[in-house]
Design a protein around this motif. Sequence first.
Motif, PDB file in Angstrom:
ATOM      1  N   VAL A  42      13.336   4.979  -0.748  1.00 14.19           N
ATOM      2  CA  VAL A  42      13.156   3.687  -0.208  1.00 14.19           C
ATOM      3  C   VAL A  42      14.228   2.799  -0.853  1.00 14.19           C
ATOM      4  O   VAL A  42      14.272   2.585  -2.164  1.00 14.19           O
ATOM      5  N   ASP A  43      14.644   1.576  -0.276  1.00 14.25           N
ATOM      6  CA  ASP A  43      15.259   0.624  -0.657  1.00 14.25           C
ATOM      7  C   ASP A  43      14.418  -0.167  -1.651  1.00 14.25           C
ATOM      8  O   ASP A  43      13.283  -0.770  -0.873  1.00 14.25           O
ATOM      9  N   PRO A  44      14.737  -0.405  -2.844  1.00 14.54           N
ATOM     10  CA  PRO A  44      13.627  -1.311  -3.829  1.00 14.54           C
ATOM     11  C   PRO A  44      13.729  -2.693  -3.350  1.00 14.54           C
ATOM     12  O   PRO A  44      12.542  -3.524  -3.419  1.00 14.54           O
ATOM     13  N   ALA A  68      10.099  -6.842   2.330  1.00 17.28           N
ATOM     14  CA  ALA A  68       8.843  -6.574   3.374  1.00 17.28           C
ATOM     15  C   ALA A  68       9.127  -7.036   5.149  1.00 17.28           C
ATOM     16  O   ALA A  68       8.388  -7.594   5.647  1.00 17.28           O
ATOM     17  N   ARG A  69      10.320  -6.407   5.244  1.00 19.48           N
ATOM     18  CA  ARG A  69      10.670  -6.735   6.839  1.00 19.48           C
ATOM     19  C   ARG A  69       9.852  -5.995   7.894  1.00 19.48           C
ATOM     20  O   ARG A  69       9.758  -6.591   9.102  1.00 19.48           O
ATOM     21  N   ARG A  70       9.295  -5.007   7.563  1.00 16.96           N
ATOM     22  CA  ARG A  70       8.689  -4.427   8.428  1.00 16.96           C
ATOM     23  C   ARG A  70       7.198  -4.066   7.794  1.00 16.96           C
ATOM     24  O   ARG A  70       6.762  -3.913   6.504  1.00 16.96           O
ATOM     25  N   PRO A  71       6.094  -3.975   8.673  1.00 22.84           N
ATOM     26  CA  PRO A  71       4.672  -3.863   8.308  1.00 22.84           C
ATOM     27  C   PRO A  71       4.722  -2.487   7.434  1.00 22.84           C
ATOM     28  O   PRO A  71       3.974  -2.367   6.243  1.00 22.84           O
ATOM     29  N   TYR A  72       5.429  -1.477   7.667  1.00 23.47           N
ATOM     30  CA  TYR A  72       5.554  -0.243   6.971  1.00 23.47           C
ATOM     31  C   TYR A  72       5.954  -0.439   5.548  1.00 23.47           C
ATOM     32  O   TYR A  72       5.427   0.351   4.714  1.00 23.47           O
ATOM     33  N   ASP A  73       6.687  -1.459   5.186  1.00 18.96           N
ATOM     34  CA  ASP A  73       7.136  -1.707   3.919  1.00 18.96           C
ATOM     35  C   ASP A  73       6.035  -2.165   2.796  1.00 18.96           C
ATOM     36  O   ASP A  73       6.045  -1.974   1.810  1.00 18.96           O
ATOM     37  N   LEU A  74       4.845  -2.559   3.568  1.00 25.01           N
ATOM     38  CA  LEU A  74       3.596  -2.769   2.535  1.00 25.01           C
ATOM     39  C   LEU A  74       3.002  -1.487   2.101  1.00 25.01           C
ATOM     40  O   LEU A  74       2.741  -1.307   0.758  1.00 25.01           O
ATOM     41  N   HIS A 100       4.884   1.240   1.371  1.00 27.00           N
ATOM     42  CA  HIS A 100       6.131   1.033   0.160  1.00 27.00           C
ATOM     43  C   HIS A 100       5.777   0.364  -1.240  1.00 27.00           C
ATOM     44  O   HIS A 100       5.848   0.696  -2.198  1.00 27.00           O
ATOM     45  N   ALA A 101       5.430  -0.690  -0.679  1.00 24.98           N
ATOM     46  CA  ALA A 101       5.047  -1.667  -1.908  1.00 24.98           C
ATOM     47  C   ALA A 101       3.726  -1.184  -2.690  1.00 24.98           C
ATOM     48  O   ALA A 101       3.792  -1.222  -3.908  1.00 24.98           O
ATOM     49  N   ALA A 102       2.720  -0.679  -1.825  1.00 23.73           N
ATOM     50  CA  ALA A 102       1.688  -0.115  -2.544  1.00 23.73           C
ATOM     51  C   ALA A 102       1.849   1.144  -3.370  1.00 23.73           C
ATOM     52  O   ALA A 102       1.447   1.249  -4.616  1.00 23.73           O
ATOM     53  N   VAL A 103       2.594   1.982  -2.888  1.00 27.09           N
ATOM     54  CA  VAL A 103       2.840   3.417  -3.724  1.00 27.09           C
ATOM     55  C   VAL A 103       3.762   3.105  -4.950  1.00 27.09           C
ATOM     56  O   VAL A 103       3.610   3.390  -5.985  1.00 27.09           O
ATOM     57  N   SER A 104       4.882   2.247  -4.669  1.00 23.38           N
ATOM     58  CA  SER A 104       5.840   1.616  -5.953  1.00 23.38           C
ATOM     59  C   SER A 104       4.820   1.071  -6.927  1.00 23.38           C
ATOM     60  O   SER A 104       4.990   1.109  -8.058  1.00 23.38           O
ATOM     61  N   LYS A 139      13.953   5.107  -6.742  1.00 20.49           N
ATOM     62  CA  LYS A 139      14.660   3.801  -6.983  1.00 20.49           C
ATOM     63  C   LYS A 139      13.590   2.717  -7.084  1.00 20.49           C
ATOM     64  O   LYS A 139      14.019   1.511  -7.422  1.00 20.49           O
ATOM     65  N   CYS A 140      12.295   3.018  -6.884  1.00 23.13           N
ATOM     66  CA  CYS A 140      11.300   1.894  -7.028  1.00 23.13           C
ATOM     67  C   CYS A 140      10.344   1.745  -8.307  1.00 23.13           C
ATOM     68  O   CYS A 140       9.608   1.065  -8.445  1.00 23.13           O
ATOM     69  N   VAL A 141      10.813   2.822  -9.198  1.00 24.00           N
ATOM     70  CA  VAL A 141      10.259   3.000 -10.328  1.00 24.00           C
ATOM     71  C   VAL A 141      10.999   2.333 -11.565  1.00 24.00           C
ATOM     72  O   VAL A 141      11.903   2.761 -11.944  1.00 24.00           O
ATOM     73  N   GLU A 142      10.167   1.393 -11.871  1.00 19.98           N
ATOM     74  CA  GLU A 142      10.924   0.387 -13.142  1.00 19.98           C
ATOM     75  C   GLU A 142      10.363   0.842 -14.435  1.00 19.98           C
ATOM     76  O   GLU A 142       9.308   1.067 -14.482  1.00 19.98           O
ATOM     77  N   GLY A 143      11.021   0.481 -15.459  1.00 24.16           N
ATOM     78  CA  GLY A 143      10.567   0.497 -16.930  1.00 24.16           C
ATOM     79  C   GLY A 143      10.411   1.889 -17.412  1.00 24.16           C
ATOM     80  O   GLY A 143       9.843   2.005 -18.602  1.00 24.16           O
TER      81      GLY A 143
END
Length: 453
Positions: A231-233, A393-399, A401-405, A434-438
Amino acid sequence: MKSTDVKFWDVRRNKSSKTASFEVRWVVAGRQKSRTRRTKALAESFLSDLRQAAKRGEAFDTDTGLPESMMEAKQAATWLAFVLAYLDAKWPHAAAKSRDGLTDSLATVTPALVADRPGRPDAETLWRALRHFLLSPTDRVKERPAEIASAIRWLEQASLPMGALREARVVRAGLDALALRLDGKPAAAATVARKRAIFYNVLQYAVELEELDSNPIDRVRWKPVKVAEAVDPRVVINPGQARELLAAVTYIGSRGGGRRLMALYACMYYAALRPAEAVALRRQDCHLPEQGWGKITLSGSRPEVNTRWTDSGSTHEERQLKHRSRKDVRVVPIPPVLVEILRAHLAEFGTAEDGRLFQSERGKVVGSTSYGRIWAEARTIGLSPEWAASPVARRPYDLRHAAVSLWLNSGVPATEVARRAGHSVDVLLKVYAKCVEGQEEMANRRIEEALAG
């Protein structure tokens, strides 16, 4: 002779063979049948095909032990005839999206597996003939325009014999065709990967029927463009942005269309539901206490498809959860904020007649066009011009992705995140790497502490 009196046994390891192999055993009208496959996966796949044929009520040949659909494929002299028999066998149990993908992929590769004969129709006519008039069993009865009928006759005469698929150059021609769009431009990497997988599976079916000794794709050195699975962060929103966007949704639509769907988007963000899972959510699936955490028990999905691929003619097919059997469920704990949103939604809008939480103004299943349009408008209100022009959050599906991240970055174990999101751990870590930080700083500190001890 043929019979519907069929019984099956489990796959077993072939102990009489020096090399590892597995035996498929079944009985037709009291006559025992068996086939040997090199791997357990191949044996179970063949057994699954036999069982599905029996469920469809097909008669089995008492001499060969094979069902009618497999006999048709086995007797097919050309690639085109084999593909049609393959689709006849797979069609009844294939999901609508799978039917769409099958016909699209095979309409792309089949024109490449032909002999050089005069009078070849143009690429678009061949594709239309296959995609809209020949490959789908339900399309074969349609009246054919003259140019389509001519194209089909040419395909039937030019299609290569099945034996030609043993040659690497022939298979390579098919793979090269899958890498191009109809206009000759390179196809997207994900499209190529999907079509290659379908081509491989059709050839594997030929291996199961012993029409090919092995899958010829395995012998061809051909590498498709690598698919970007992660997923693109940049699409991932933070909690503050999520709240702003959910609030913005409620201002969209003169008749409260956005307010009606706000809880739908909230389910994608706070519970990581896929859109098809969210539109299928029913009141009986939700435990919504007055205080504290609640839970959602997911048991089905309503993916949106073209009506020509469904048996019911509906645009939303009732399916099991993705990559799950029909009886599987997924329990997702939901935070108090989502519990409150869903309780308020039910108080204001109630449910559809079948218990679905989300419905259009006419009580129908919410379509992707509707929730996509409202979300696009909400982004222009809830985000600054700079952020609205970005991929966030260009697409509803990106929500989702945000939750899992968010869960992963909060320190929730990957196994628990995978369970809630309906992923395998392997896929989860690959997609959201790529969405896991720290994590680097945390890992360094733990290693340093271990060394010091």
